[in-house]
Design an enzyme around this catalytic site. Sequence first.
Site, PDB file in Angstrom:
ATOM      1  CE  LYS A  51      35.338  38.330  37.660  1.00 30.46           C
ATOM      2  NZ  LYS A  51      35.402  38.619  39.107  1.00 30.46           N
ATOM      3  CB  ALA A  74      36.930  44.714  40.074  1.00 30.49           C
ATOM      4  CG  ASP A  75      39.095  38.213  39.965  1.00 35.40           C
ATOM      5  OD1 ASP A  75      38.007  37.606  39.919  1.00 35.40           O
ATOM      6  OD2 ASP A  75      40.131  37.718  40.437  1.00 35.40           O
ATOM      7  CB  THR A  76      39.316  40.746  45.108  1.00 39.08           C
ATOM      8  OG1 THR A  76      38.901  42.068  44.753  1.00 39.08           O
ATOM      9  CG2 THR A  76      40.167  40.824  46.364  1.00 39.08           C
ATOM     10  N   GLY A 111      42.487  43.373  40.678  1.00 43.95           N
ATOM     11  CA  GLY A 111      42.722  43.858  39.326  1.00 43.95           C
ATOM     12  C   GLY A 111      41.482  44.599  38.843  1.00 43.95           C
TER      13      GLY A 111
END
Length: 202
Positions: A51, A74-76, A111
Amino acid sequence: MEKIVLASSSPRRRELMARAGFRFEVIVSEADENIEVEAPDRMVEELSKRKAGAVAELVKTQGFAEDSVLIVGADTMVSIDGKKLGKPAGEAGAEAMLKELSSRTHQVYTGVTLIRIKKESGHFSQESRTFSEGTDVSFYPMTEREICDYIATGEPMDKAGAYGIQGKAAIFVKGIRGDYNNVVGLPIARLYQELKSWKEKK
């Protein structure tokens, strides 16, 4: 002067960044999110890299007037017994996820990738760092009626694990171990500390 760009469409991440005092703009990433990585913490790290990297390329193409640009990607993801739970595919998917989380403890991983771009003599220089944060979340037992009523609110449909800890699902949370904001979608304190240590090393 440094420009900050959040590479996310998430309103929760925007709110956390704003509350922490960051001045930023949003550029939504169109990065491919299909990935084969098994470990959930490594998976969210890799997706955050994609991203942030996609938005970095956009920023370099468009150009910028500031001394540098800092991109935050960010990634959750929610994980239970090693099984990864993303956003639910419909109400049936949300129901299955919530039944799985009921009465149990699961993990939430976010992350984050930071990319700093500078332009010097017409050329771009770029450096980055990536990290992830994990939080344990325990749920009280949820009845079928409670699950159906919660799904009817529409809140679960755009959230990893089919719930929002900062919203109506708060009544189901028995406890957490770790960073609450990480569950919301961005470990803002860790983000600040990473930026602080990055600056101090220069």
